[in-house]
Motif scaffolding. Structure first.
Motif, PDB file in Angstrom:
ATOM      1  N   ALA A  54      21.446  23.785  42.603  1.00 55.56           N
ATOM      2  CA  ALA A  54      21.187  24.978  41.785  1.00 55.56           C
ATOM      3  C   ALA A  54      22.255  26.032  41.996  1.00 55.56           C
ATOM      4  O   ALA A  54      22.314  27.021  41.253  1.00 55.56           O
ATOM      5  CB  ALA A  54      19.816  25.559  42.120  1.00 55.56           C
ATOM      6  N   THR A  55      23.119  25.866  42.995  1.00 59.26           N
ATOM      7  CA  THR A  55      24.167  26.838  43.295  1.00 59.26           C
ATOM      8  C   THR A  55      25.521  26.147  43.304  1.00 59.26           C
ATOM      9  O   THR A  55      25.616  24.914  43.360  1.00 59.26           O
ATOM     10  CB  THR A  55      23.922  27.495  44.664  1.00 59.26           C
ATOM     11  OG1 THR A  55      23.870  26.472  45.671  1.00 59.26           O
ATOM     12  CG2 THR A  55      22.611  28.259  44.675  1.00 59.26           C
ATOM     13  N   ASN A  56      26.581  26.949  43.256  1.00 58.46           N
ATOM     14  CA  ASN A  56      27.952  26.454  43.340  1.00 58.46           C
ATOM     15  C   ASN A  56      28.705  27.386  44.288  1.00 58.46           C
ATOM     16  O   ASN A  56      29.360  28.337  43.863  1.00 58.46           O
ATOM     17  CB  ASN A  56      28.603  26.421  41.965  1.00 58.46           C
ATOM     18  CG  ASN A  56      29.916  25.648  41.969  1.00 58.46           C
ATOM     19  OD1 ASN A  56      30.598  25.572  42.988  1.00 58.46           O
ATOM     20  ND2 ASN A  56      30.260  25.084  40.826  1.00 58.46           N
ATOM     21  N   THR A  57      28.580  27.105  45.569  1.00 56.71           N
ATOM     22  CA  THR A  57      29.142  27.991  46.588  1.00 56.71           C
ATOM     23  C   THR A  57      30.656  28.030  46.529  1.00 56.71           C
ATOM     24  O   THR A  57      31.267  29.091  46.699  1.00 56.71           O
ATOM     25  CB  THR A  57      28.673  27.546  47.979  1.00 56.71           C
ATOM     26  OG1 THR A  57      27.241  27.497  47.991  1.00 56.71           O
ATOM     27  CG2 THR A  57      29.138  28.514  49.048  1.00 56.71           C
ATOM     28  N   ALA A  58      31.295  26.869  46.278  1.00 56.66           N
ATOM     29  CA  ALA A  58      32.757  26.824  46.230  1.00 56.66           C
ATOM     30  C   ALA A  58      33.290  27.717  45.112  1.00 56.66           C
ATOM     31  O   ALA A  58      34.257  28.464  45.307  1.00 56.66           O
ATOM     32  CB  ALA A  58      33.223  25.385  46.045  1.00 56.66           C
ATOM     33  N   GLN A  59      32.651  27.665  43.965  1.00 52.03           N
ATOM     34  CA  GLN A  59      33.083  28.498  42.843  1.00 52.03           C
ATOM     35  C   GLN A  59      32.865  29.973  43.131  1.00 52.03           C
ATOM     36  O   GLN A  59      33.706  30.814  42.812  1.00 52.03           O
ATOM     37  CB  GLN A  59      32.328  28.083  41.582  1.00 52.03           C
ATOM     38  CG  GLN A  59      32.755  28.837  40.330  1.00 52.03           C
ATOM     39  CD  GLN A  59      31.978  28.384  39.100  1.00 52.03           C
ATOM     40  OE1 GLN A  59      31.083  27.546  39.207  1.00 52.03           O
ATOM     41  NE2 GLN A  59      32.308  28.936  37.960  1.00 52.03           N
ATOM     42  N   ARG A  60      31.735  30.283  43.764  1.00 48.02           N
ATOM     43  CA  ARG A  60      31.440  31.677  44.077  1.00 48.02           C
ATOM     44  C   ARG A  60      32.436  32.238  45.091  1.00 48.02           C
ATOM     45  O   ARG A  60      32.901  33.371  44.973  1.00 48.02           O
ATOM     46  CB  ARG A  60      30.012  31.801  44.614  1.00 48.02           C
ATOM     47  CG  ARG A  60      29.551  33.250  44.755  1.00 48.02           C
ATOM     48  CD  ARG A  60      28.131  33.362  45.257  1.00 48.02           C
ATOM     49  NE  ARG A  60      28.046  33.031  46.667  1.00 48.02           N
ATOM     50  CZ  ARG A  60      27.526  31.908  47.151  1.00 48.02           C
ATOM     51  NH1 ARG A  60      27.047  30.996  46.330  1.00 48.02           N
ATOM     52  NH2 ARG A  60      27.471  31.681  48.453  1.00 48.02           N
ATOM     53  N   ARG A  61      32.786  31.425  46.085  1.00 49.68           N
ATOM     54  CA  ARG A  61      33.757  31.889  47.077  1.00 49.68           C
ATOM     55  C   ARG A  61      35.145  32.060  46.466  1.00 49.68           C
ATOM     56  O   ARG A  61      35.860  33.017  46.786  1.00 49.68           O
ATOM     57  CB  ARG A  61      33.812  30.890  48.232  1.00 49.68           C
ATOM     58  CG  ARG A  61      32.556  30.915  49.096  1.00 49.68           C
ATOM     59  CD  ARG A  61      32.653  29.898  50.218  1.00 49.68           C
ATOM     60  NE  ARG A  61      31.429  29.901  51.020  1.00 49.68           N
ATOM     61  CZ  ARG A  61      31.203  29.037  52.016  1.00 49.68           C
ATOM     62  NH1 ARG A  61      32.117  28.112  52.331  1.00 49.68           N
ATOM     63  NH2 ARG A  61      30.083  29.104  52.700  1.00 49.68           N
ATOM     64  N   ALA A  62      35.516  31.148  45.571  1.00 54.49           N
ATOM     65  CA  ALA A  62      36.815  31.276  44.914  1.00 54.49           C
ATOM     66  C   ALA A  62      36.865  32.548  44.074  1.00 54.49           C
ATOM     67  O   ALA A  62      37.875  33.253  44.046  1.00 54.49           O
ATOM     68  CB  ALA A  62      37.083  30.052  44.052  1.00 54.49           C
ATOM     69  N   ARG A  63      35.770  32.848  43.397  1.00 52.64           N
ATOM     70  CA  ARG A  63      35.719  34.067  42.586  1.00 52.64           C
ATOM     71  C   ARG A  63      35.803  35.311  43.461  1.00 52.64           C
ATOM     72  O   ARG A  63      36.456  36.299  43.106  1.00 52.64           O
ATOM     73  CB  ARG A  63      34.418  34.083  41.771  1.00 52.64           C
ATOM     74  CG  ARG A  63      34.397  35.150  40.680  1.00 52.64           C
ATOM     75  CD  ARG A  63      33.063  35.214  39.979  1.00 52.64           C
ATOM     76  NE  ARG A  63      32.680  33.921  39.446  1.00 52.64           N
ATOM     77  CZ  ARG A  63      31.584  33.253  39.808  1.00 52.64           C
ATOM     78  NH1 ARG A  63      30.777  33.782  40.726  1.00 52.64           N
ATOM     79  NH2 ARG A  63      31.300  32.087  39.268  1.00 52.64           N
TER      80      ARG A  63
END
Length: 284
Positions: free
Chosen positions: A233-242
């Motif tokens: 349900a989450t995308n931690t890698a994308q959130r950290r990159a952002r």
């Protein structure tokens, strides 16, 4: 014989004339009675002049209306949408003008913006509020949530109808839905919880589930879910990159080295002498 006929005809004419005179007299009497109060009122008004109209009494209201109509288009649109949301009624441009002083007929930019606004429905004559989901009551709300097993954002339901938030809490209290927070946005998500399909879980299985040690990094958890055919349900890698692009690095900042207290250190906490009582002995 002819004489008798003439007498009868004369009597009939006399009776007809008498009846006509009576009706005329009654009509004149009624006219006099009606005209008397009018004449009295006119004479009274003539004696007592009407108070002068003070045009300054309405100045503040007119200034307020003028400030609304000179406001930016966005501010005027907000006034109209607030009106439609609060009343949940359909208004013509004339009724909108009367209610909130926004003259859509005289301002083409306001009219076009209203007609094309995603929160406004225009049927060609009237404007009304348009929510994302056309719901009327709690039963329709529950039916919609049960059709969305993947969950539905509460923010998309807030404006469905006036008491929708109370109904969400009532459905949650009744065990018919779940209200959970989204990990990324921290917004509530409504999930169906059909009480007709109860699931009994053994205590051994609960203990086994709770005894599983999860990876400390959320990326590892998401990777394991994908390996087992489940979509996180989450995308931690994308959130950290952002976050890194925006200058908000998710890596913890290095801790500053603490300065040790020595004899040369200036002590400012003079009111706590017991903290520094053995300072000289420790550094000797």
């Amino acid at each position: 014989m002819a004489l008798q006929e003439k007498l009868d005809k004369f009597k009939k004419q006399q009776e007809k004339c008498q009846s006509t005179l009576t009706s005329i007299a009654a009509s004149n009497k009624s006219t006099i009675q009606k005209s008397t109060p009018v004449a009295a009122a006119l004479s009274t008004n003539a004696r007592t002049p009407a108070p002068a109209v003070k045009f300054s009494n309405d100045t503040e209201r007119l200034q307020h209306i003028n400030s609304i109509r000179k406001a930016p288009v966005g501010a005027q649109i907000k006034r109209v949408i607030d009106l439609l949301l609060e009343t949940r009624q359909a208004f013509t441009p004339e009724q909108i003008n009367e209610s909130c002083h926004v003259d859509a007929n005289a301002n083409k930019a306001v009219f076009d913006s209203l007609r094309n606004n995603p929160k406004v429905h225009h049927d060609g004559k009237r404007f009304s509020y348009k929510s994302k989901y056309d719901l009327k009551d709690k039963s329709q709300l529950l039916y919609l949530i049960r059709k969305k097993p993947e969950g539905i954002a509460v923010i998309d339901l807030k404006d469905a109808y006036p008491t929708v938030m109370d109904d969400l809490q009532a459905l949650k209290a009744a065990g018919q839905i779940w209200l959970l927070s989204n990990f990324d946005s921290q917004e509530d998500i409504a999930y169906p919880n059909d009480p007709r399909v109860p699931i009994m879980v053994d205590d051994d299985l609960k203990q086994l589930f709770r005894g599983i040690e999860l990876p400390r990094d959320m990326i590892d958890i998401e990777r394991d879910l994908q390996k087992n055919g489940m979509k996180p349900a989450t995308n931690t890698a994308q959130r950290r990159a952002r976050s890194e692009v925006q200058g908000l690095s998710s890596k913890p900042k290095p801790k500053k080295k603490k300065h040790e207290i020595t004899k040369r250190t200036k002590l400012t906490n003079a009111h706590l002498p017991e903290l520094f009582r053995n300072l000289g002995n420790n550094n000797s």
